[in-house]
Enzyme design. Structure first.
Site, PDB file in Angstrom:
ATOM      1  N   GLU A  45     102.315 -14.564 -14.932  1.00 18.01           N
ATOM      2  CA  GLU A  45     101.170 -15.143 -14.212  1.00 18.01           C
ATOM      3  C   GLU A  45     100.924 -16.593 -14.618  1.00 18.01           C
ATOM      4  OE1 GLU A  45      99.452 -14.227 -11.643  1.00 18.01           O
ATOM      5  OE2 GLU A  45     100.630 -12.400 -11.463  1.00 18.01           O
TER       6      GLU A  45
ATOM      7  N   CYS B 273     103.031 -14.473  12.472  1.00 17.20           N
ATOM      8  CA  CYS B 273     101.882 -13.632  12.828  1.00 17.20           C
ATOM      9  C   CYS B 273     102.303 -12.368  13.576  1.00 17.20           C
ATOM     10  CB  CYS B 273     100.889 -14.426  13.671  1.00 17.20           C
ATOM     11  SG  CYS B 273     100.250 -15.877  12.799  1.00 17.20           S
TER      12      CYS B 273
ATOM     13  N   CYS C  14     102.739  -9.605  11.225  1.00 13.09           N
ATOM     14  CA  CYS C  14     101.724  -9.520  10.180  1.00 13.09           C
ATOM     15  C   CYS C  14     100.890  -8.244  10.356  1.00 13.09           C
ATOM     16  CB  CYS C  14     100.813 -10.745  10.257  1.00 13.09           C
ATOM     17  SG  CYS C  14      99.463 -10.653   9.075  1.00 13.09           S
TER      18      CYS C  14
ATOM     19  N   CYS D  13      92.739 -11.030  12.828  1.00 11.61           N
ATOM     20  CA  CYS D  13      92.840 -12.332  12.151  1.00 11.61           C
ATOM     21  C   CYS D  13      92.276 -13.420  13.061  1.00 11.61           C
ATOM     22  CB  CYS D  13      94.302 -12.636  11.819  1.00 11.61           C
ATOM     23  SG  CYS D  13      94.528 -14.305  11.183  1.00 11.61           S
TER      24      CYS D  13
ATOM     25  N   CYS E 171     102.487 -15.124   5.885  1.00 11.75           N
ATOM     26  CA  CYS E 171     101.440 -16.090   6.237  1.00 11.75           C
ATOM     27  C   CYS E 171     101.814 -17.439   5.612  1.00 11.75           C
ATOM     28  CB  CYS E 171     100.077 -15.605   5.733  1.00 11.75           C
ATOM     29  SG  CYS E 171      98.706 -16.530   6.458  1.00 11.75           S
TER      30      CYS E 171
HETATM   31  S1  SF4 Z   1      98.003 -13.081  11.548  1.00 13.64           S
HETATM   32 FE1  SF4 Z   1      96.634 -14.271  10.272  1.00 13.64          FE
HETATM   33  S2  SF4 Z   1      96.955 -13.510   8.192  1.00 13.64           S
HETATM   34 FE2  SF4 Z   1      98.669 -12.793   9.449  1.00 13.64          FE
HETATM   35  S3  SF4 Z   1     100.271 -14.353   9.203  1.00 13.64           S
HETATM   36 FE3  SF4 Z   1      99.090 -14.925  10.996  1.00 13.64          FE
HETATM   37  S4  SF4 Z   1      97.530 -16.324  10.227  1.00 13.64           S
HETATM   38 FE4  SF4 Z   1      98.358 -15.225   8.470  1.00 13.64          FE
END
Ligand code: SF4
Length: 376
Positions: A49, A208, A211, A217, A201
């Protein structure tokens, strides 16, 4: 639809919570084979970390493995000289991390490894997000992290549009991140949100469409991924010329000087700066003593030995190295001055551009342009 800039309400009735979708995705797509995950001991998680604070996973992996080979246990790290730790760290940048790591290892060797957030926070070099990451990953305790990747995910998902560096924004991001954090599977969730930021992201052109939390989002729904997270406009990076001496004995040894403990490349060994270093007498490390030869006349262009350019956090260093006059008396070695032979350079904590410069000595000199974070 939420108001622009306000966090979008979680659609608990329609979709599983943020954390459940993220954990499902993590089980299939997350990173499960990082070296600090096997075994995931507090010592290994803590070292990883600290390394990851300013450095990407792909860079950290090699450094981490070499560091663990050299210092396999907390006790061995605590007992090692600071020079050995700085040497193992050389090239990772942000050298204060290595000094803090060493100081924290000594404290833990004396008092034991902490198992509470508050005790981790009391150690040098451990901030709120790092302490939370350690508690989650090493102890599987619910804790909220907010590193750079997580800030980006949360700012986009919640649609937080104020500049990300502002304290008020960070408070809002923490509030949202806390609301997303589940009460269980803390180690996996922490790794999952870091992985989402690092692999899906992305800063530019996030993926997206694959995602797991795209359904609610704000940045995705409102097509604002390019503008979130918002940042202050940064002024151009200033240039700073820095001049060094090249002092080499007939036996090939080169004069190096230990830098003061704080400041650029703190505690590392470097070519002596011609214009001297600002020395703080309170510092624990032996600092650069005045070299009488610094009183020599300023170097002439004909003494130029080579140049390099190096990007640090707040400025671009334009380094120029000058050959010391042949008739100048050789400085005597002290705690802060050493004549090092080439075979000793590998085990000495040197800033990356100085190591490159030394390695290239004797070869045609060229401009080098490297980036690490040698500051503070
Ligand atoms: S949907 Fe939203 S959280 Fe997911 S990759 Fe795209 S911007 Fe990022």
């Amino acid at each position: 639809m939420s108001l622009a800039g306000d966090p979008i309400p979680r659609s608990e009735g329609e979709d599983p919570p943020f954390s459940a979708r993220l954990l499902d995705w993590f089980d299939t797509h997350g990173r499960h084979n990082l070296p600090w995950q096997h075994p995931r001991t507090p010592y290994r998680v803590w070292v990883s970390e600290i390394m990851l604070q300013q450095t990407q996973v792909s860079t950290v992996i090699g450094y981490f493995e070499r560091f663990m080979a050299r210092f396999p246990s907390l006790e061995e790290l605590a007992a090692a000289p600071l020079d050995a730790v700085l040497s193992a760290w050389a090239g990772l940048g942000y050298y204060a991390r290595a000094r803090h790591l060493h100081a924290a290892a000594k404290a833990m060797a004396a008092r034991g490894i902490p198992d509470t957030l508050a005790h981790w926070l009391a150690l040098p070099g451990v901030g709120a997000s790092t302490a939370a990451a350690i508690m989650a990953q090493a102890f599987d305790q619910p804790a909220t992290i907010l590193d750079g990747n997580v800030k980006r995910v949360v700012a986009r998902h919640a649609g937080i549009g104020s500049p990300i560096e502002q304290a008020a924004t960070i408070h809002r991001l923490y509030d949202c991140a806390r609301a997303y954090t589940p009460p269980n599977r803390s180690a996996d969730y922490t790794q999952a949100i870091m992985d989402l930021g690092a692999t899906v992201c992305l800063r530019s052109q996030p993926h997206c469409l694959r995602c797991p939390v795209a359904g609610d989002c704000v940045a995705f729904i409102e097509q604002r991924t390019a503008e979130l997270p918002a940042r202050r406009v940064r002024p151009p990076v200033p240039l700073r010329p820095v001049r060094f001496w090249w002092w080499q004995r007939a036996d090939g040894r080169v004069l190096l000087e230990r830098r003061p403990a704080s400041g650029i490349w703190g505690g590392l060994w470097c070519l002596p700066e011609i214009d001297g270093l600002r020395v703080n007498p309170q510092e624990a490390l032996p600092t650069a003593v005045p070299i009488p030869e610094r009183m020599l006349p300023p170097p002439r262009p004909s003494q130029s030995h080579g140049r390099f350019a190096h990007r640090l956090t707040h400025f671009l260093m334009q380094g120029e190295v000058f050959t010391a006059p042949a008739d100048a008396p050789l400085p005597v070695a002290t705690d802060a001055l050493r004549w090092l032979a080439p075979h000793e350079w590998a085990d000495t904590g040197l800033p990356k551009p100085i190591r490159h410069y030394l390695d290239a000595q004797g070869m045609p000199l060229r401009e080098t342009s490297m980036h690490d974070h040698g500051s503070l």
